[in-house]
Design an enzyme around this catalytic site. Structure first.
Site, short mmCIF file in Angstrom:
data_model
loop_
_atom_site.label_atom_id
_atom_site.label_comp_id
_atom_site.label_asym_id
_atom_site.label_seq_id
_atom_site.Cartn_x
_atom_site.Cartn_y
_atom_site.Cartn_z
N GLU A 54 0.81 -1.22 0.00
CA GLU A 54 0.00 0.00 0.00
C GLU A 54 0.85 1.27 0.00
O GLU A 54 0.51 2.24 -0.66
CB GLU A 54 -0.95 0.01 1.21
CG GLU A 54 -2.12 -0.95 1.08
CD GLU A 54 -3.12 -0.53 -0.01
OE1 GLU A 54 -3.07 0.60 -0.49
OE2 GLU A 54 -3.95 -1.38 -0.38
N ASN A 65 -7.48 9.94 -5.29
CA ASN A 65 -8.23 9.08 -6.19
C ASN A 65 -9.06 9.92 -7.16
O ASN A 65 -9.35 11.08 -6.89
CB ASN A 65 -9.15 8.17 -5.38
CG ASN A 65 -8.39 7.29 -4.42
OD1 ASN A 65 -7.51 6.53 -4.81
ND2 ASN A 65 -8.69 7.43 -3.13
N ASP A 67 -12.14 9.81 -7.72
CA ASP A 67 -13.45 10.21 -7.20
C ASP A 67 -13.38 11.38 -6.21
O ASP A 67 -14.39 11.74 -5.62
CB ASP A 67 -14.16 9.00 -6.55
CG ASP A 67 -13.46 8.51 -5.28
OD1 ASP A 67 -12.43 9.12 -4.88
OD2 ASP A 67 -13.93 7.54 -4.68
N SER A 69 -11.73 11.43 -3.37
CA SER A 69 -11.26 10.99 -2.05
C SER A 69 -9.74 10.80 -2.13
O SER A 69 -9.15 10.82 -3.20
CB SER A 69 -11.93 9.67 -1.65
OG SER A 69 -11.47 8.61 -2.46
N ASP A 71 -6.28 8.51 -0.17
CA ASP A 71 -5.84 7.42 0.70
C ASP A 71 -4.67 7.91 1.53
O ASP A 71 -3.75 8.54 1.01
CB ASP A 71 -5.43 6.20 -0.13
CG ASP A 71 -6.55 5.71 -1.02
OD1 ASP A 71 -7.72 5.78 -0.59
OD2 ASP A 71 -6.26 5.26 -2.14
N ASN A 78 -8.81 5.18 3.25
CA ASN A 78 -9.57 6.04 2.34
C ASN A 78 -10.49 7.02 3.06
O ASN A 78 -11.22 6.66 3.99
CB ASN A 78 -10.39 5.14 1.40
CG ASN A 78 -11.19 5.95 0.41
OD1 ASN A 78 -12.38 6.18 0.59
ND2 ASN A 78 -10.53 6.42 -0.64
#
Ligand SMILES: *[C@@H]1O[C@H](CO)[C@@H](O)[C@H](O)[C@H]1NC(C)=O
Length: 148
Positions: A54, A65, A67, A69, A71, A78
């Site tokens: 990750e 991201n 969208d 959002s 991480d 998220n």
């Protein structure tokens, strides 16, 4: 004088750099101390593999991201579901600021990760874990680490 200043700046950079990247075995120790070994059936090696795929063990990693959002941190938690970054809608299931997820003591990151892994699907909630860690031999992640 200039030399003293240089040493100060250099050690400052080292401290900052240290705060970003955590050594694999240091991470294993923290995870062990906070009782993740076997938590929800996942071994320490699974947690180490998860952190590596990750974030490459980067405590301060942020990834935006498509969208809207983002991480956050070592487990790339998220903001749409788990933490609030005050930039886009968040369910904030972990009741935590995304900035806190990136604290070098890892307390918020680990508390929230425990919540995520306890949800249906367990570690499969992390796509990278499913792709790169699930069902693979993982014991080498603990090679050379003394957890005592
Ligand atoms: C860690 O992540 C931060 C934010 O994404 C990035 O700026 C930094 O370069 C990364 N550090 C390392 C050592 O990769």
């Amino acid at each position: 004088m200039a030399k003293v200043l240089f040493v100060c700046v250099a050690s400052f950079l080292l401290v900052v750099n240290h705060a970003l990247l955590i050594d694999r075995c240091d991470l294993a120790k923290v995870l062990h101390r906070l009782e993740l070994d076997g938590f929800e059936g996942y071994s320490l090696s699974e947690w180490l593999c998860l952190a590596f795929v990750e974030s490459n063990f980067n405590i301060s990693k942020v990834h935006e991201n498509a969208d809207g959002s983002s991480d956050y941190g070592i487990f790339q938690i998220n903001s749409h579901y788990w933490c609030n970054d005050y930039r886009s809608h968040s369910e904030n299931f972990c009741h935590v600021d995304c900035q806190d997820i990136m604290h070098p003591n890892l307390l918020s990151a680990i508390t929230c990760a425990k919540k995520i892994v306890s949800a249906p699907g367990g570690m499969k909630n992390w796509v990278e874990w499913k792709l790169h860690c699930s069902g693979r031999p993982l014991n080498h992640w603990l090679t050379g680490c003394n957890l005592g």
